[in-house]
Each structure stands twice: as C-alpha cells, then as structure tokens.
Design an enzyme around this catalytic site. Sequence first.
Site, PDB file in Angstrom:
ATOM      1  N   HIS A   8     -10.201 -31.095 -75.544  1.00  0.00           N
ATOM      2  CA  HIS A   8      -8.923 -30.400 -75.479  1.00  0.00           C
ATOM      3  C   HIS A   8      -7.774 -31.404 -75.395  1.00  0.00           C
ATOM      4  O   HIS A   8      -7.380 -31.809 -74.306  1.00  0.00           O
ATOM      5  CB  HIS A   8      -8.907 -29.480 -74.252  1.00  0.00           C
ATOM      6  N   HIS A  60      -5.254 -26.811 -78.730  1.00  0.00           N
ATOM      7  CA  HIS A  60      -5.810 -26.469 -77.421  1.00  0.00           C
ATOM      8  C   HIS A  60      -7.209 -27.020 -77.214  1.00  0.00           C
ATOM      9  O   HIS A  60      -7.449 -27.756 -76.252  1.00  0.00           O
ATOM     10  CB  HIS A  60      -5.812 -24.945 -77.226  1.00  0.00           C
ATOM     11  N   GLU A  91     -12.493 -12.086 -51.340  1.00  0.00           N
ATOM     12  CA  GLU A  91     -13.785 -12.770 -51.255  1.00  0.00           C
ATOM     13  C   GLU A  91     -13.819 -14.032 -52.117  1.00  0.00           C
ATOM     14  O   GLU A  91     -14.325 -15.080 -51.694  1.00  0.00           O
ATOM     15  CB  GLU A  91     -14.911 -11.818 -51.688  1.00  0.00           C
ATOM     16  N   HIS A 112     -22.459  -0.627 -51.916  1.00  0.00           N
ATOM     17  CA  HIS A 112     -22.449  -1.595 -50.819  1.00  0.00           C
ATOM     18  C   HIS A 112     -23.838  -2.145 -50.496  1.00  0.00           C
ATOM     19  O   HIS A 112     -23.962  -2.996 -49.625  1.00  0.00           O
ATOM     20  CB  HIS A 112     -21.843  -0.953 -49.566  1.00  0.00           C
TER      21      HIS A 112
END
Lengths: 659, 659
Positions: free
Chosen positions: A30, A261, A406, A468
């Site tokens: 890149h 890129h 999280e 869950h």
Amino acid sequence: MSLDPARMQSMANAIRALSMDAVQTANSGHPGMPMGMADVATVLWSDYLKFDPAAPQWADRDRFILSAGHGSMLIYSLLHLSGYAAPTIEDIKNFRQIGSPCAGHPENFLLDGVECTTGPLGQGLAMGVGMAMAERHLNATFGDDLVDHKTWVIAGDGCLMEGINHEAIGLAGHHKLGRLNVLWDDNAITIDGGTDLSTSEDIKARFEATGWHVTTCDGHDFADIARAMDEAVAAERPSLIACKTVIGKGAPNKQGTSATHGAPLGPDEIAAARAELGWTHDPFIVPGDVKSDWALTGDAGRSASREWQARLDASEHKAELERRMAGILPDGDAFADYMASLIDEPQKVATRKASEMALNVINQALPDTIGGSADLTGSNNTKAGGIEAFTAENYAGRYLYWGIREFGMAAAMNGMALHGGVIPYGGTFLVFTDYARGAIRLSALQQQRVIYVMTHDSIGLGEDGPTHQPIEHLASLRAMPNVLVMRPADTVETAECWKIALEQSDRPSILALSRQGLPQMRLEASDSVLSGRGGYRLKSAEAERKVVLIATGSEVHLAAECAVELEAQGIGADVVSMVCTELFDEQDAAYREDIIPGGALKVSIEAGTTFGWERYTGLKGLNIGLDRFGASAPAGDLFAKFGFTAEAIVPQIVSKIQE
Amino acid sequence: MSLDPARMQSMANAIRALSMDAVQTANSGHPGMPMGMADVATVLWSDYLKFDPAAPQWADRDRFILSAGHGSMLIYSLLHLSGYAAPTIEDIKNFRQIGSPCAGHPENFLLDGVECTTGPLGQGLAMGVGMAMAERHLNATFGDDLVDHKTWVIAGDGCLMEGINHEAIGLAGHHKLGRLNVLWDDNAITIDGGTDLSTSEDIKARFEATGWHVTTCDGHDFADIARAMDEAVAAERPSLIACKTVIGKGAPNKQGTSATHGAPLGPDEIAAARAELGWTHDPFIVPGDVKSDWALTGDAGRSASREWQARLDASEHKAELERRMAGILPDGDAFADYMASLIDEPQKVATRKASEMALNVINQALPDTIGGSADLTGSNNTKAGGIEAFTAENYAGRYLYWGIREFGMAAAMNGMALHGGVIPYGGTFLVFTDYARGAIRLSALQQQRVIYVMTHDSIGLGEDGPTHQPIEHLASLRAMPNVLVMRPADTVETAECWKIALEQSDRPSILALSRQGLPQMRLEASDSVLSGRGGYRLKSAEAERKVVLIATGSEVHLAAECAVELEAQGIGADVVSMVCTELFDEQDAAYREDIIPGGALKVSIEAGTTFGWERYTGLKGLNIGLDRFGASAPAGDLFAKFGFTAEAIVPQIVSKIQE
C-alpha cells in the site's frame, strides 16, 4: 520546527521513495498511505515524538501507533531512517518476503518501535486509548518524573468507520486522555473509491460530541502541521488532528485516487513520481544529507532518555517500576493461605464468585492488576479486593467501568498490556466474546497477558435464553492459536486458573466461569497446581476401568455423579477434569496417555458444542454436548431438557460399552 | 392523539403492570425498561405504528424492533394487549419458562410481531437499518402503492454505546433513510449505575454529525411524545427521538436507579408501584376498558391492510411481490448453461473469481439478490451481473458499498433478510468474520438466508500476513449451529455452493473463497449437485485403497497431487472434497461410511487449524493443517514453509501407513 521546510521535504520524500520502491519490489502493498502521510510523520518524528532509537523499550517513551497498518512502509521507513537497529535497508528491500521483519502489516513481535500489531482497522486507535490509560495510571502511581509521555496514533478513514472507534473514542473522551493525539489521514479515499461512496459523516463534529479537542491542518504544509500539533499537545482533552492529505502524494498521475491505495504504482508512475518529487536517487538509496537530518530526529529523545534514567536511578520507585515494566510477578505465593482455607472449608459457589474470591487475594497482593467489566460488574464479579474506580479524577484507580463496549475494552486491554506496567483483566458474558473476538485474536497474536473473565459460560445461565447462551464459544476460542481457554470446575480450580493466567507472560487467557453454584470437587490439598497440566484425573476408577469421563467446568460434578452410578453398576470410571485443552495438549505423550488411555470408552461432557471433542474421545467415544442453540428457561430445566443429567447420560454410556 | 391522556395512561400502566408482574413471577428479567418506555410505546402503538394483528406477516406493515431486547416484556405486553394471537396471558405468565414464546429476550422464530431477535445490544438498531434499506429498495422496485412503510426502533443507552451503532447510523445517514425512526430510551442508567460512570458523549450531537434529524421529548408526556413522532415522520433524514424517561417509572422507591434494570422489583415495591400507578388489579388482570382501548390500536392498520390487499390483487406485480416476500426462488435452473460451459472449457481461477462468475449468472437471473462488500469490492469480486449501486438517489440499485463496516454490514443483511423480498450477500476477508461474528450468529439463530462471501480464506492470501490470514476461522464457524460453511475447490464447486446457499431458506451460508488461482478439479458433467452432500469422492483409489485424503477448497488439488504420488508408490488413495462438513454430517450413515470408510488411513488437509478434523480422521488419522498464526510472504513460499506440499505430506502418510 527544527529544520527548514526544504530539508523537511527531502526527509519526507525519503519516506515516499522507500515506500513506493519497497511496494514495487514486493509487487504488493500500500504505497498511497505512506506517501500521503509522509509530511505529517516527518514533523511528528522531528519535533514531537519522544523516542530514543538506542533504547526502544525506554519506559517513558511516547507510543506511536500506525492504526492504518496497511501503510506499514511508513513506520518501517521512519524506524529505519531515524536510526533504530532494525529494520535495515536489506529488511526493507525484503518487504513482505519470508523472514523479513517488514511484514505486510506491522507486527509488534518483529520490530522494536512497532508498539502494536495493526491492520485490523480501528484496533490500533483503540489500543492507543489503552496505552494512554495505562500511562495516566502509572503516572498517578509513580509520578511525573518517571511517567509522563504521550500516545500518537495515525488513523485512516477505515479506522474511523469501524465501530470500535466509537467505543474507543468514547472511552478517551470520558477519561479526558489529553495525552492522546490522533492524526487522521483525511484523504477521502478508501479501497473502493471516494469515501462518499459509503459515508456522509462529519467526523470532526462527531469527535467533538464525544469530548475531544479537534483541529485541522494541511497535511502537506509543515508549518501548519506543527501548529496543529502544538494545539493538540496543549489541549487537555484528547485531540483529533484532521490532516488534509492527498493519498499517494507525489505520484503525479495516480495521487488522490484509490489506485494508489493497495497496489504498486508501476515503473512508469514511479519514474514520474521521482521527477515530481525531484528525487534523483536509485531505489533504496537515501543520500547522506537526508540521512543526517533524519539522524537528528532522535537527539532530543536520547537526551531525555538519559535524564530519565538518572531520575529513575535516584528514585525510590526504581525496583518496582522496573519489575512492573518487565512484567515480572512479585515473589511469594499470595494464594497459599486462601487455598488452604478452601480445603479447610469447602464452598459451593458459582465459579464467577470463586473468581471474585481469588481476585480479592490477587488485587490486594498484586498492584499490577487493573480490572473491569463491560457494564456487568455485578454479574462478572470483577470488582474485588477493594480497588477504586479509575476515573478522570482518579487515574490511580484500578477498576474500570468500561461501559457497554466489549470490543473497545478488549482492544484497550491489549494496549494496556503492550504499554506494560499493568496486567489488565476484563469481564463480559462468554457469549459476547463474539463482539470482542477481533481483539482477543490480537491479544493472542501479539502475545500479550490479557485476562478475559467470561462468565455465564453455558445454558446454565438460564432464562436470558439463546442470545446469551454460549454454545460454540469454547470450541471457537480453543481453535484460536496461543490462547489459554480455561474452564474451572470449582473454587480451587478457579484459583489455580487465575494463578496460571497471571503467569502467562506471552499469551492471553480466557476464564470461562459459571453463573450457577457448583460444588467444590477438590477437597484435598495438592502440592502442585493440578490445573496447570490442563487435564488431570480427579477421581480414579474403583471397579475395573472401562470408562474415562472427560468434563469441564460445571459438568465436572455431573461427570462425578455419572461415575458414582457407573461404579454402582460395576463399571469403573475415571473422571478427568479437562480445565484447559491447550495446556493438556502441551503435556508429554506419556502423561496424556495416562490420563486418556487407549482401551477405555472416552466420554466428553460439556454443555456446549461437541465440535472438537473427538480429539480426546476418538471416533468410537461418546460426546455429550449441545449442537444447537439453547432456550430460555431456568437452568435446571435446561440441563434436564438437553440431557445434562446422570439419568440421561449413564444409559448412553452403558449402551455404548455393550456395543 | 386518538385518545385522551387519562386513557392512554391506563393503557401504559397495563404494560407496566404486566411487565413488573411477569418479571416477579419469573423471578428474573428486566422490569425497568418496559416501565420506563411504556408511555412512548403506547403512543407509538396507538397512533403511529402501522400494523394489523390479524395479518402479522403483511408485507407493508411497519417494522418495530426492540433493540434493547432485555426489555422483552415491553413487546410481549404490546403484542398481547393489541390483539395478536400470541402471546396469550398464559404465555406471559410463563415468561422465561420452558416452552413459553415469551423468552428472556425476544426471538423472531417464536412470535409473530417480533421482527428480529434482540438482546445482543446494538444489533436491533443495525437490523432496523437493513430493514429500512430493503423497504426503500422494494419501494423503488414495486412502487408506493405496494411498499411504503416505516421502521421503528427502540434503542437503549447500551445500543448506542456498542460500536455497531456507529456503523449502522452511518449507513442510515448516508442513505438518507427517512423512514427509519429510532426512539432512544434516554434514561441515563446502565446495569452498573449511571451512564456517567462510563460515557460523557453528546449522543444527539453525534447523530446530527452523522446526518440524522434529532429531536427530544419528555417520554412521560403523551402530547410531547406525539409531537416528536410527528417531527420524525416529517423529516427526510432518519430520526433520533431522545425520549427522556425514568427507568422503572411507577416503582416509587426504585425508579430512576439501576436497581430496576435487571432484577424483579420485589413484592413490596410492586405493591408500592400499584399504589403509585393507581393500578388496583391483580397480577395479569387487565380491566375491560383498558383492553378495549388497546383493541382499538390495530384498527387503522386493519383498514390499511385490507386496502393494501386490494391494491395488490389489482397489481401486475402481485405474483412477483408475493414470490419475493415468500422467499421462493423462481423456477428454472439458471446455472445449466454456465455449468456446461465450465465442463466444456475448464478454467483455472481463484474461487473468488469463480464466485464472481457465478454471480454474473445469478444477478441476471434473480432480481432478489442485493450484494455488496465492506470496502473490498475488487478483492471480494462481489460486483457482478451489471448491478448498479444502491444509493440515496437510486434505491433500485442492488450493489452496496458498505464501507469499512463488517459488523454493520452483516447485521443490516440480517435485517434485509428478515424484512423479506431480498436475498442479501456481502463480502469481506474471511479473517474479518471476527468483526462480524455477533451478527453471523444472529443470522444462524434467526434462521435467515444471508450469504457471506468470505474471500482470502487462508495463508494463500500471502503478503498481508497473520492479521489477514484466517487460521481458526473455518473451525470456529463450523462450530456454530445452523450455518453452512462451504469451501469450494474450483469453479464448478463454487457454482454449486452458490446454488446451495440460495436454496437455504432457513440458514445462512459462508462461502470461503481463495485469493489464489486453483485448477478446475471437476471435469465431467454431473446430474446432481455433488457439493450438496457436503463431501464426496472426487477420485477413487486405483491401487488397493489404503488412504482417504479429505481436503477442502484450495487444498483439494494438493490432495489430488498427493494421491498421484501415493498411487505411484502402489498406495491406493481416495480423494474426498469436503466442501461443507455440516451438509456431510446430515447425510445418512451409509453414505458417510462409504465416503470415509473404516480401515483406511484418514488424512485431512486444510490450510487452517486442525481443530475439529478428528471427527473425520479419528485418533489414528493424520491432520495436515496449521495450528499457529501465519506469516507475511508470497503464498507459494508460505505453503512451502508450512508444509502444504505433496513433498512434505506424502512421506508423512507413507510413514503413518507403515506404523
């Protein structure tokens, strides 16, 4: 600025040339990002970043993170040019080739100066937040003389589109991490084309809404870059500098487009870029005057590092700071009394509670720990040992209210561990490792001691239901290299697992803990940490051994119940507690064969997928598990419904033996 | 408002009473959220949401999503009170008990009116974005008469802290989804305590920065709620309504605190709440006048649904819209010519390219598909068949530039599939399933036809290195229930896998595709879709069969090379292409035993973790794989380094046979 713009320009062009030539030689990579951010990086390296190339592990160095890791030639160029021992020019010539430390994306374990592994977008920024938190915490602990550095992050548009950036910048804003500065490579280009293909967001306004100081600069104007960096350094809030850049700057026909890129520019465009930049040197040749200017960039850091070392040598904190930064645990066994007390008075508690009990001991004995939960403190039982909250007003605090973040939590913990001086642990429900998985993988790949306290580890959580209830999670995490997945069965094993996790200096651990109460299975004192062998014989067959029951966590007592019934039928049954398959697999063949012998019927019992258990039970064994999603009901009802009872299991074993 | 505030208040209090009583009876659950949002929900249901309780699958209904799924008693109360066939009051009395459709979190497969499974925070909102996109697309296809509905989402603070919300709202703002309205339960409370424990963000400013219309209301003032909803409906941008609420509203001693969040209120507080609310009825008793008022809420929708049906019956689009909403594929085998052409002219291409070739056929034959990539269009090869971009100016477009938003993409695809009328597929690198994993799990749990085009499926991607090289991903996804993980070996198998994936009306598929070119292994026409059996014998042993080589994807041709060398040594070797272990496991025992017979040495060959392969090879088989992270280098060098060559494998097999 310390140098005049013309000299700065040559320095920046050296980055451009190395980057385009290395990508071309590798025929992959890149070039656009390093060429676009070369000017900004040159200013940062010359006048802002505190580093000493001769002491890359200097504790009080600034941390520099290339969150847009695909632009790896930028950091390789910077490290090489500024005088780090590696990468050498040969390493750069071997960019992306086997054995070169110049990997496709920067890897923390390959090069000093690469503070973390980046490439998975957004995570570098989030790790930077963790580093900045660790810095403030250690500053509050050891004082300004010893800990006072900044964290600098280069982030791309991709980093700022990924969801994790929202979690990370929310933490940084909330905790007022003024020493964190993010340089956004604002080039308006992604792989697919212009950013307007997929986003219309006002990023600066979003950062301001999140408690950040925001400024802008022309990323190709050295004075303007320096002005913005001065502002950022002065700000008491974390700073975003929107650096307006042209991707692939210097490649006259391709710059400003996605063509630069992720692909080599090609020989023609490289020749054109050389002309455009006035860079007349052959590939991988940096002329002496540019080399000399780059060599100057480390001077201020070298002095600062020497002065810091003198302060450290004179400090009462020297031994402790060195111990903590080295990641060495203090001498002594803080657990001894606690373990003895468990044997004296066995307890039936959930292993999440047992974890809290262990943490009470740990957090009092070990100042290194910094713990928290993603808004499940009371469920994960992570606040223990009297530690106070880490807040913008009290960075000395060791408890983190991570919020409902999280992934951000896990990535920030990686940053903390990489920073050094702290041992992070954090909790959520096991099922939500899915949200954090990208960062758990980077804990493993980066070889970091991060401890995941994952409670509610099966259908035993009950009523919350299938969203869950982890099913595939233990297996999916065991499949990941370099992670210990530990599922203790009781108070004693939980304490052992904590001990093991703390001792892993080069890998993360996941503690899978029950919501529901579990009887203490280990009733006798042991000289060794039995869980340390991964799996061990908890109970030997009384009658002739025909069965080996291999269970984990909350199913170990169930296995023991099955064994009682089998023995009553004259069928000898061992019970093996398989606390950690990874550690078991590391034992020698004789030990493994002793614990899981040929001949006997092998039965795995775990309230999760059976996937993977054939490694221990073979094709002719029996795998008791759950290969479907769970359901919402009280835990006892679910265990009965899904066949996790001795009444359901024992007949299957008996029938299998008679086959 | 259609009713006076006193009557609305009683309607809302019915929700509060049902919610607190059900949670108390279950002795678990979340009363705070339903009690806090009862007033807002009552206004929404009474005067804004377009629904017909007697026709819950009405295609042009508004979609209502309780993204804060823990507040499930809110939606159960709403569905029950407004006259849906289920849940009954008995179902509600059995909240969170085995067999009740009133699960701990709402499950789309248990109740009509639950548009999606929620609980994993933030995903409901993101699915809502997908639904709103599907609505605009179908509107552009079928016109205002047939498709013109809104999407309403209730989101909590947790939903707005999760990173996925950033990705989702960025998509919604960019695509100007004016029919999407998000009701934020702005109660400033999370499980751990006040939101100020963990966030300092100005959420409204953030949404504005992302292209949203934002307004605020007092969530306990019916007129003000209606005013805000009117504004939201009028806005051309997606709308956020910040509903200032008191969590647990009505529980006089606990309201406004985290004590109401996730635990029963207790008998005393429930008695106090009854007094506070003036609710004199026994648990689960709703008085007649309140019942009657709730029964009115569906009236407008009932009329609208009848009128819509009349328009549909008169429309030229009737058959096609019904087919698409039913998720039935058109008759005919669009692939026939393409498959024949592959047999006529075998091609050596990467399977990602083979996927593009298959998509060329599919996207031309099947108007249902709507595809995209998370900013890796050229790498995932997902743009095919001449489809145009979906943009705010052209909702008829079928190609999505998702941006760098893997999780948001996957969740939005779930929303699209749940909405119906479209079949979504989307691409990224296989390794970044980690970022999207929470949503992939919900594809599986919700039984939705979502197709994941996951390219760069091994170390074969080469230079990008370990952050980009999947190792554990195939195993970790195979461990998940109700997902097909397919790894085709060549052009023919890739087309077969696409065909299989499209035919799965009740589960998602993951296509794991190579970056690197692969020889075509299937050279003869077949009457059946061989990949449909999961694994099949690609080549039979010539000499006496001693070995069965079981390989997937890019390792199938390697297995064939090994077979040639083994046969040359007189060792007969079958080659099995194990395209999809889940489908193979579903075959009858005789077929499985035929393909993987006892006696022969079983050898698995896959460039990923060996974890899980013992299911097929047993304890005495051989597992060729990679149980460590990869490295950065050209693909060929990596395959050689890690032993994926016939030269490295064949001697291991020979040695194993001689054991």
